[in-house]
Design a protein around this motif. Sequence first.
Motif, PDB file in Angstrom:
ATOM      1  N   ASP A  78      50.490  32.463  38.445  1.00  0.00           N
ATOM      2  CA  ASP A  78      50.683  33.592  38.595  1.00  0.00           C
ATOM      3  C   ASP A  78      49.935  34.527  39.583  1.00  0.00           C
ATOM      4  N   THR A  79      50.918  34.575  40.268  1.00  0.00           N
ATOM      5  CA  THR A  79      50.376  35.940  41.735  1.00  0.00           C
ATOM      6  C   THR A  79      51.196  36.351  42.098  1.00  0.00           C
ATOM      7  N   VAL A  80      50.953  37.588  41.400  1.00  0.00           N
ATOM      8  CA  VAL A  80      51.232  39.125  41.291  1.00  0.00           C
ATOM      9  C   VAL A  80      50.589  39.828  42.499  1.00  0.00           C
ATOM     10  N   PRO A  81      51.294  40.909  43.635  1.00  0.00           N
ATOM     11  CA  PRO A  81      50.417  41.000  44.484  1.00  0.00           C
ATOM     12  C   PRO A  81      49.907  42.146  44.195  1.00  0.00           C
ATOM     13  N   GLY A  82      48.616  42.741  44.279  1.00  0.00           N
ATOM     14  CA  GLY A  82      47.640  43.772  43.965  1.00  0.00           C
ATOM     15  C   GLY A  82      46.987  43.443  42.675  1.00  0.00           C
ATOM     16  N   MET A  83      46.711  41.753  42.194  1.00  0.00           N
ATOM     17  CA  MET A  83      46.608  41.744  40.835  1.00  0.00           C
ATOM     18  C   MET A  83      45.034  41.154  40.343  1.00  0.00           C
ATOM     19  N   VAL A  84      44.382  40.843  40.653  1.00  0.00           N
ATOM     20  CA  VAL A  84      43.189  39.881  41.389  1.00  0.00           C
ATOM     21  C   VAL A  84      43.038  39.252  39.782  1.00  0.00           C
ATOM     22  N   ASN A  85      43.303  37.697  39.244  1.00  0.00           N
ATOM     23  CA  ASN A  85      43.129  36.951  38.634  1.00  0.00           C
ATOM     24  C   ASN A  85      41.811  37.518  37.762  1.00  0.00           C
ATOM     25  N   GLY A  86      42.187  36.282  36.402  1.00  0.00           N
ATOM     26  CA  GLY A  86      40.380  36.361  35.709  1.00  0.00           C
ATOM     27  C   GLY A  86      39.634  35.411  36.593  1.00  0.00           C
ATOM     28  N   GLU A  87      39.940  34.737  37.065  1.00  0.00           N
ATOM     29  CA  GLU A  87      38.416  33.213  37.127  1.00  0.00           C
ATOM     30  C   GLU A  87      37.463  33.981  38.152  1.00  0.00           C
ATOM     31  N   GLN A  88      37.416  35.720  38.639  1.00  0.00           N
ATOM     32  CA  GLN A  88      36.046  36.393  38.951  1.00  0.00           C
ATOM     33  C   GLN A  88      34.895  37.276  37.225  1.00  0.00           C
ATOM     34  N   LEU A  89      36.681  37.030  37.086  1.00  0.00           N
ATOM     35  CA  LEU A  89      35.521  37.692  35.530  1.00  0.00           C
ATOM     36  C   LEU A  89      34.376  36.493  34.745  1.00  0.00           C
ATOM     37  N   ALA A  90      35.035  35.230  34.479  1.00  0.00           N
ATOM     38  CA  ALA A  90      34.886  34.377  33.855  1.00  0.00           C
ATOM     39  C   ALA A  90      33.321  33.061  33.829  1.00  0.00           C
ATOM     40  N   ARG A  91      33.503  33.588  35.848  1.00  0.00           N
ATOM     41  CA  ARG A  91      32.346  33.511  36.358  1.00  0.00           C
ATOM     42  C   ARG A  91      31.478  34.181  36.730  1.00  0.00           C
ATOM     43  N   LEU A  92      31.929  35.781  36.137  1.00  0.00           N
ATOM     44  CA  LEU A  92      30.726  36.443  36.259  1.00  0.00           C
ATOM     45  C   LEU A  92      29.677  36.583  34.590  1.00  0.00           C
TER      46      LEU A  92
END
Length: 326
Positions: A276-290
């Motif tokens: 899931d590599t949509v340009p302009g959309m940062v995925n959820g990995e940072q959300l889970a980490r923070l």
Amino acid sequence: MNLADFVEINLSRATGAGLDPHEYLRVTGELSELDRWGEAFMRAARGHLERAAQADTAISAGEHFRTAARWFHFATLGPNHERALAAAEADTAMGRALDLLDPEARRIEGPGFAGWLRGPAGAAATAIVVPGLDSGKEEFHDVTDALLRRGLAVFTMDGPGQGALAATTTVRADYHRVIGRVVDALGAGSVGLVGLSLGGYYVAESAAREPRVAAAATVSGPFRLIWDDLPPFLRDVVVQRAGGEDAARRFTGQVDLSDLAPRIACPLLVVDGGQDTVPGMVNGEQLARLAPHGRYLCVPHGDHLLGNARPDWLATAADWLSGALT
């Protein structure tokens, strides 16, 4: 975007939502141009309405109504001057399906939301299924069914700019205000949330700001959106759902969980697809980490919404949310 690319991109999403892959390929294979997408999908939906009228049993009729609802919903995705009509037809067909398949289902509406509450009256907990940018409650009833099988009550909803409400409302980044009204209407002390695609942002934002959210799961949800990097087709969809380009730019700029993620006090499951590599959309990995209690599940071969990888996440996510709530 050309027709072939649009058909390919939506194949996994459509089949993951319950459309028969052979029927999908047959309907899209007869298209000569993308502008006929809505017309073709609405014709397929009406075919299922006809089958429902001819069915020998209530179960068969209900299943055809449910399938029709999904076809009507997917009719809204392409260029379609009858988008509002298709969304209304999807809503009506889903209601007729539930009348036959789940007569105890309750329609609940309020300012900026509408949906169906299903499940036992004495359920130990309630989950809310939140759709994404161009989605609606008719798309994710497999998620609803997975949660129902685990004993939860489930409210599957449309919010601002979504599904049956898209014709009269626009998207909003402070979605927790809508979730708060939903919780009030449900009469629940606390709820779990499942958000898909942009619904993942809505769920995370709500978990950070609405104290009655007891657990949350996101599927293909953005951590942040970057307007200048979004593909033209996706920008067009945001413009449609936001009510204009200026509003779309403002909305996209607000979709950023950098400051909110550390405020999510409840358990959080973040599900992403590695493809899931949509340009302009940062995925959820940072959300889970923070997030203080975040857990990250990445399915390497999963695409957006992981329609091509249902066995790799759906049961896991349903078990996790059920366990977190009960």
